[in-house]
Design a protein around this motif. Structure first.
Motif, mmCIF file in Angstrom:
data_model
loop_
_atom_site.group_PDB
_atom_site.id
_atom_site.type_symbol
_atom_site.label_atom_id
_atom_site.label_comp_id
_atom_site.label_asym_id
_atom_site.label_seq_id
_atom_site.Cartn_x
_atom_site.Cartn_y
_atom_site.Cartn_z
ATOM 1 N N ALA A 93 -3.966 -36.867 -98.736
ATOM 2 C CA ALA A 93 -3.627 -37.709 -98.882
ATOM 3 C C ALA A 93 -2.984 -38.580 -99.786
ATOM 4 O O ALA A 93 -1.814 -38.989 -99.487
ATOM 5 C CB ALA A 93 -4.905 -38.562 -99.097
ATOM 6 N N LEU A 94 -3.060 -37.974 -101.427
ATOM 7 C CA LEU A 94 -2.373 -38.306 -102.580
ATOM 8 C C LEU A 94 -1.159 -37.972 -101.594
ATOM 9 O O LEU A 94 0.431 -37.862 -102.446
ATOM 10 C CB LEU A 94 -3.080 -37.673 -103.634
ATOM 11 N N VAL A 95 -0.725 -36.392 -101.260
ATOM 12 C CA VAL A 95 0.651 -36.147 -101.078
ATOM 13 C C VAL A 95 1.821 -37.002 -100.279
ATOM 14 O O VAL A 95 2.174 -37.855 -100.316
ATOM 15 C CB VAL A 95 0.591 -35.092 -100.441
ATOM 16 N N GLU A 96 0.369 -37.492 -98.747
ATOM 17 C CA GLU A 96 1.119 -38.801 -98.204
ATOM 18 C C GLU A 96 1.232 -40.043 -98.650
ATOM 19 O O GLU A 96 2.584 -40.215 -98.374
ATOM 20 C CB GLU A 96 0.080 -39.095 -97.099
ATOM 21 N N THR A 120 -10.610 -37.260 -92.536
ATOM 22 C CA THR A 120 -11.253 -37.857 -93.784
ATOM 23 C C THR A 120 -9.708 -38.819 -95.000
ATOM 24 O O THR A 120 -9.591 -39.413 -95.528
ATOM 25 C CB THR A 120 -11.326 -36.950 -94.710
ATOM 26 N N ALA A 121 -8.858 -37.187 -94.733
ATOM 27 C CA ALA A 121 -7.396 -37.829 -95.650
ATOM 28 C C ALA A 121 -6.707 -39.628 -95.188
ATOM 29 O O ALA A 121 -6.691 -39.725 -95.683
ATOM 30 C CB ALA A 121 -6.884 -36.240 -95.122
ATOM 31 N N ARG A 122 -6.896 -39.279 -93.734
ATOM 32 C CA ARG A 122 -6.772 -40.803 -92.962
ATOM 33 C C ARG A 122 -6.959 -42.201 -93.560
ATOM 34 O O ARG A 122 -6.804 -43.329 -93.966
ATOM 35 C CB ARG A 122 -6.971 -40.693 -91.567
ATOM 36 N N MET A 123 -8.602 -41.470 -93.200
ATOM 37 C CA MET A 123 -9.207 -42.915 -94.315
ATOM 38 C C MET A 123 -8.778 -43.466 -95.460
ATOM 39 O O MET A 123 -8.934 -44.063 -96.196
ATOM 40 C CB MET A 123 -11.186 -42.611 -94.554
ATOM 41 N N ILE A 124 -9.042 -42.016 -96.267
ATOM 42 C CA ILE A 124 -8.330 -42.368 -98.280
ATOM 43 C C ILE A 124 -7.312 -42.440 -97.738
ATOM 44 O O ILE A 124 -6.916 -43.997 -98.536
ATOM 45 C CB ILE A 124 -8.353 -40.952 -98.393
ATOM 46 N N VAL A 125 -6.023 -42.459 -97.295
ATOM 47 C CA VAL A 125 -4.789 -43.532 -97.290
ATOM 48 C C VAL A 125 -5.212 -44.569 -96.675
ATOM 49 O O VAL A 125 -3.873 -45.462 -97.779
ATOM 50 C CB VAL A 125 -3.870 -42.672 -95.369
ATOM 51 N N GLU A 126 -6.080 -44.653 -96.009
ATOM 52 C CA GLU A 126 -5.812 -46.275 -95.609
ATOM 53 C C GLU A 126 -6.788 -47.289 -96.414
ATOM 54 O O GLU A 126 -6.025 -48.247 -96.661
ATOM 55 C CB GLU A 126 -6.993 -46.498 -94.218
ATOM 56 N N ALA A 127 -7.789 -46.515 -97.514
ATOM 57 C CA ALA A 127 -8.073 -46.077 -98.137
ATOM 58 C C ALA A 127 -7.646 -47.400 -100.072
ATOM 59 O O ALA A 127 -7.343 -47.995 -99.778
ATOM 60 C CB ALA A 127 -9.774 -46.164 -98.644
ATOM 61 N N PHE A 128 -6.398 -46.487 -100.201
ATOM 62 C CA PHE A 128 -5.922 -46.757 -101.057
ATOM 63 C C PHE A 128 -4.975 -47.832 -100.120
ATOM 64 O O PHE A 128 -3.846 -49.034 -101.475
ATOM 65 C CB PHE A 128 -4.926 -46.023 -101.290
ATOM 66 N N GLN A 129 -4.622 -47.855 -98.996
ATOM 67 C CA GLN A 129 -3.015 -49.281 -98.851
ATOM 68 C C GLN A 129 -4.298 -50.829 -98.653
ATOM 69 O O GLN A 129 -3.365 -51.288 -98.979
ATOM 70 C CB GLN A 129 -3.176 -48.680 -97.694
#
Lengths: 629, 286
Positions: free
Chosen positions: B37-40, B182-191
């Protein structure tokens, strides 16, 4: 009076919330200050209820700065109650007169609101007290049609009694500033009220043939002054000292700091958090400090207890935080509106394990400012908790303070924060073992570098470790800060008089003015006592203090708690025996009783003298939250 | 994912062979998802602050590049709040456990949802206190049918319902066995502008023998594509309907950002602090 014409102690009493006791003393304090006089109102008498309990506020005013708020002997009593006890109609104004009447000096003045009838004052008159019944509430309601001006009627009456502000110049100016926006007629109404108070006094003077010996003369003062509380002073100190994040949870008597900060800090670019609890407050301050902001929290005993676990976090993670403890009487919820110096053990010893910490305690309202500037620098420099111990009277009490005090402001120096160019290209150790015990830190967001910070025991990089050598190295490093502090920044105590060969009175924190006055009383009695008074409490600057006690006579520690917490610290650090004078009944220390108690303590090795004053007041304490004097 | 980019997140971190999790721990999945997620998100490590909780979950802060802070049990959200209030430019994520968040830290959780600071909370929820050898946490008992409750064993806290009741603005659920999701959820959370809460099911292979990877695989179901996450009532309905069927929804359950006041970094440096005129304050005390 009391031999000095331009020095008067007035006690204003009434029903909490209803009678506006503190409004009156606030007006008095401000007007006296503007008139070039010095006002001190540092004994706050109120209860932990919202409405209905007895409230009193003694204010001492003089043309020279008084040393302390003095003994509980009053020249004038102002009773604002008109029917404080409806069940005893024959005794309106019961509380102020009954509780404080015995402390009115012979020949003093009683001014009371006689709206519901005059009260029996034979015993006071027999002591030469001049009694001035003024039906302030009645006049306000029937003549002026505004009950709210009853206190201005009493203020006008009081000014006449003090021979002060005869043409209401000062009162008019204050009213115009306060109510000018509400219109001319509001100002005029208030001035008419003051005039009515004055006339009522004239009438009594004519009827009774009293003569008044008091005369408060305004004095020109070269420099401007403010009438300000300790909480407000330390708030200004914090802003000038660079604090830009404050967090607090409402608690007496620290709420004043939260209110001050909420009003002012945003105007200086800062933010204030009213935490949802004590722990959120201090944790958020830790976070803000980690991000590089000078951060402070304020609370009182019960709230400080809840913050204790974070003391360890601050100590172990080496994050600077200033923690103000406006002490009140404990244990548990104790007496929320009564003063005590009972949290010393909590702040010097709270937290499991050992952490470096610095404890400071201002001794005057002025020092709430100057010492706070120091606290800000020390927290930053030593990356540890810095405790700032005030108490209820110092926090909420008000005093005339010359404004040039606030021009004193040493430049702010951000200590030990590495900038981008200083860290680039080398491995960064957040907890580097250094000779001073201080490891330079970086702020999050500094390009090209990251830190790992943890309350878990860690190595130099901040990673978890249980390696015995690394543990010992980190522990030593952290505690070494205190040696650096003692060498570079600890300040010696105040010393008054010669300790060598003489008995020594010892105190700490806000009691200095009272102890100074007690010392003068003892000197007048032929007892050559010296006073050693501490503001830099912990770690105790032993090297600076030991010589003071080396050839000293008996040592008497005077403090406001049950056990003598500072005496214990002194005995432990200096290996000397102390005698103790202790007061913990919720009433502040008074100079004469301290002098008497010290004299008694000097008679016996290891004496413990507990002060239980004041004796003369005998009022049953009801279950309604009302409290004795 | 580009391995080189992932490598950025492995610097300044404890090397793999010193990771203190049991083999097979669900938290490995979270760590992998975080890196992806952090890379993305193209976040750089120095602008990230990882606030760890106490417990196995909190250790993740050491296994990942970025600034890290770690204080008391139940404390991460409040430290993070202070960090974010002081410097809104920082990316802040709290990495906490279920005991940390829903037992000792529940008051911080409720009030952080209300405050809505712009940061992420990822809870590694396994229903047990692992580091202290397997005692029940407030989320213990997921999927177990119990006839009679007692004081010793009260019903479990549902993190999603608690978050919804606490006025959270972003609530998502993930399962660390599904790293990609999970990575997808983390990305959406940061956004998400505001407080974004992810309840991540992260199996404890040592102490929770009931909620295993297999159990989760049987019981999780993605949030249906027609679910409108901005509808609060729909979010409640979704959770209730899934529970009735004995299923666990994975995905964004609720997302409804609030208007936000703009925040600036607080003054830090000498120059910023030097220019202070206290005259307006003094004027109020004259």
């Amino acid at each position: 009076m009391s031999g000095r014409a331009n020095r008067v102690k007035v006690l204003v009493g009434g029903v909490q919330l209803r009678d506006g006791v503190s409004t009156v003393t606030e007006i008095l304090g401000r007007i006296f200050t503007r008139a070039g006089l010095f006002a001190v109102a540092m004994e706050r008498g109120y209860a932990s209820t919202i409405y209905g309990a007895h409230q009193y506020d003694p204010i001492l005013v003089a043309d020279q700065p008084p040393l302390s708020y003095g003994d509980p002997v009053y020249d004038v009593l102002v009773a604002l109650e008109y029917d404080s006890n409806p069940d005893a109609p024959e005794q309106p104004n019961r509380d102020t007169v009954l509780r404080h009447g015995p402390n009115l000096r012979d020949g003093g003045i009683l001014l009371y609101d006689s709206s519901t009838g005059e009260i029996p004052t034979e015993s006071l008159r027999a002591r030469g007290v001049k009694v001035f019944p003024v039906p302030a509430r009645k006049i306000a309601l029937t003549e002026l049609k505004r009950e709210i001006v009853k206190n201005i009627i009493m203020t006008g009456a009081l000014f006449r009694l003090l021979g002060f502000d005869g043409d209401f110049t000062h009162l008019r100016q204050l009213l115009e500033e306060r109510f000018g926006r509400k219109g001319r007629d509001v100002v005029e109404l208030n001035l008419r009220a003051a005039q009515r108070g004055r006339e009522a006094v004239e009438r009594v003077l004519a009827e009774q043939g009293y003569t008044l010996e008091v005369r408060l003369e305004p004095r020109p003062r070269g420099r401007r002054a403010v009438y300000i509380s300790g909480n407000d002073c330390l708030g200004i100190g914090a802003i000038q000292g660079g604090v830009r994040f404050y967090a607090g949870y409402p608690i007496t008597p620290a709420s004043g700091i939260l209110e001050f900060m909420e009003r002012w800090l945003p105007r200086y670019g800062g933010r204030v958090l009213q935490g949802q609890n004590e722990r959120e407050s201090i944790r958020a301050a830790i976070g803000a400090s980690l991000a590089g902001v000078r951060a402070m929290v304020g609370s009182s005993g019960p709230g400080i207890s809840l913050k204790v676990e974070e003391f360890g976090v601050i100590g172990a993670t080496e994050t600077p935080v200033i923690i103000v403890d406006a002490q009140r009487a404990g244990p548990s919820t104790g007496m929320p509106t009564r003063p005590e110096q009972g949290d010393l053990n909590l702040v010097t010893g709270g937290a499991h394990g050992d952490i470096p910490r610095i404890v400071l305690a201002p001794s005057t309202v002025e020092e709430c400012y100057t010492l706070m500037l120091e606290a800000c620098e020390l927290a930053d420099k030593y990356q540890c908790p810095v405790f700032f111990l005030t108490d209820l009277n110092l926090s909420e009490g008000r005093k005339t303070v010359p404004e040039d005090l606030f021009a004193q402001r040493p430049p702010i120096r951000r200590h030990g924060i590495l900038r981008e160019e200083e860290v680039r290209g080398r491995p960064y150790r957040r907890y580097e073992v250094t000779p001073s015990g201080i490891s330079p830190r970086v702020l999050p967001g500094t390009p090209g570098v990251v830190f790992k910070s943890s309350g878990v025991e860690h190595d130099e990089f901040g990673f978890v470790t249980i390696d015995p050598r690394k543990r010992a190295a980190q522990m030593d490093k952290r505690m070494r800060k205190l040696e650096t502090y003692l060498r570079e920044d600890a300040k010696p105590p105040y010393v008054f008089g010669e300790t060598r060969g003489n008995p020594v009175m010892v105190g700490w924190g806000n009691t200095r003015p009272v102890l100074q006055e007690a010392r003068e009383i003892l000197l007048r009695r032929g007892i050559p006592v010296a006073l050693v008074h501490f503001t830099h409490i912990y770690p105790l600057p032993k090297h600076l203090v030991e010589p003071l006690f080396a050839d000293a006579g008996p040592v008497v520690v005077v403090e406001q708690n049950y056990s003598g917490q500072f005496a214990d610290l002194l005995q432990r650090e200096l290996l000397i025996r102390t005698r103790r004078v202790l007061k913990y009944n919720g009433i502040p220390l008074y100079p004469t009783e301290v002098a008497d108690a010290v004299q008694r303590a000097l008679r016996q090795e290891g004496a413990v003298v507990r002060i239980g004053s004041p004796e003369p007041v005998k009022v049953e304490v009801g279950g309604d939250g009302a409290e004795g004097h | 994912m580009e391995p080189k980019a992932i490598k950025v997140w492995e610097e300044n971190a404890v090397p793999k062979h010193r990771i203190q999790w049991c083999p097979g721990c669900g938290d490995f999945g979270v760590l992998a998802a975080l890196k992806q997620a952090l890379v993305e998100l193209e976040i750089t490590p120095h602008e990230l602050v990882l606030v760890g909780g106490i417990g196995c979950s909190g250790n993740i802060r050491n296994y990942l590049n970025g600034n890290a802070f770690h204080g008391t049990h139940g404390g991460p959200l409040a430290y993070a709040l202070g960090i974010k209030m002081a410097n809104p430019h920082l990316q802040v994520i709290c990495l906490a456990g279920d005991g940390d968040t829903f037992a000792i830290g529940v008051e911080n959780f409720v009030h952080t949802c209300r405050r809505d600071p712009d940061m992420v909370l990822l809870v590694m929820n396994n229903g047990v206190y692992g580091l202290t050898k397997g005692q029940d946490s407030p989320t213990a008992g997921l999927g177990k049918s119990v006839e009679v409750w007692s004081e010793e064993h009260p019903p479990m806290v549902d993190p999603v319902l608690l978050a919804l009741a606490s006025e959270a603005t972003f609530v998502a659920q993930s399962f660390s066995g599904d790293v990609k999701h999970t990575a997808r959820m983390i990305v959406e959370a940061f956004q998400h502008p505001g407080f974004a809460f992810i309840n991540d099911f992260s199996p404890c292979v040592t102490y929770n023998k009931f909620n295993t990877y297999e159990w989760f695989r049987e019981h999780v179901e993605p949030v249906p594509p027609d679910h409108d996450p901005s509808d609060r009532d729909a979010a409640w309905r979704l959770v209730r309907d899934f529970a009735r069927r004995g299923k666990i929804p994975l995905g964004v359950i609720y997302r409804n950002p609030r208007p936000r006041a703009e925040a600036r970094r607080l003054p830090v440096w000498e120059g910023e602090l030097a220019d202070v005129d206290v005259e307006p304050i003094l004027a109020t005390f004259r």
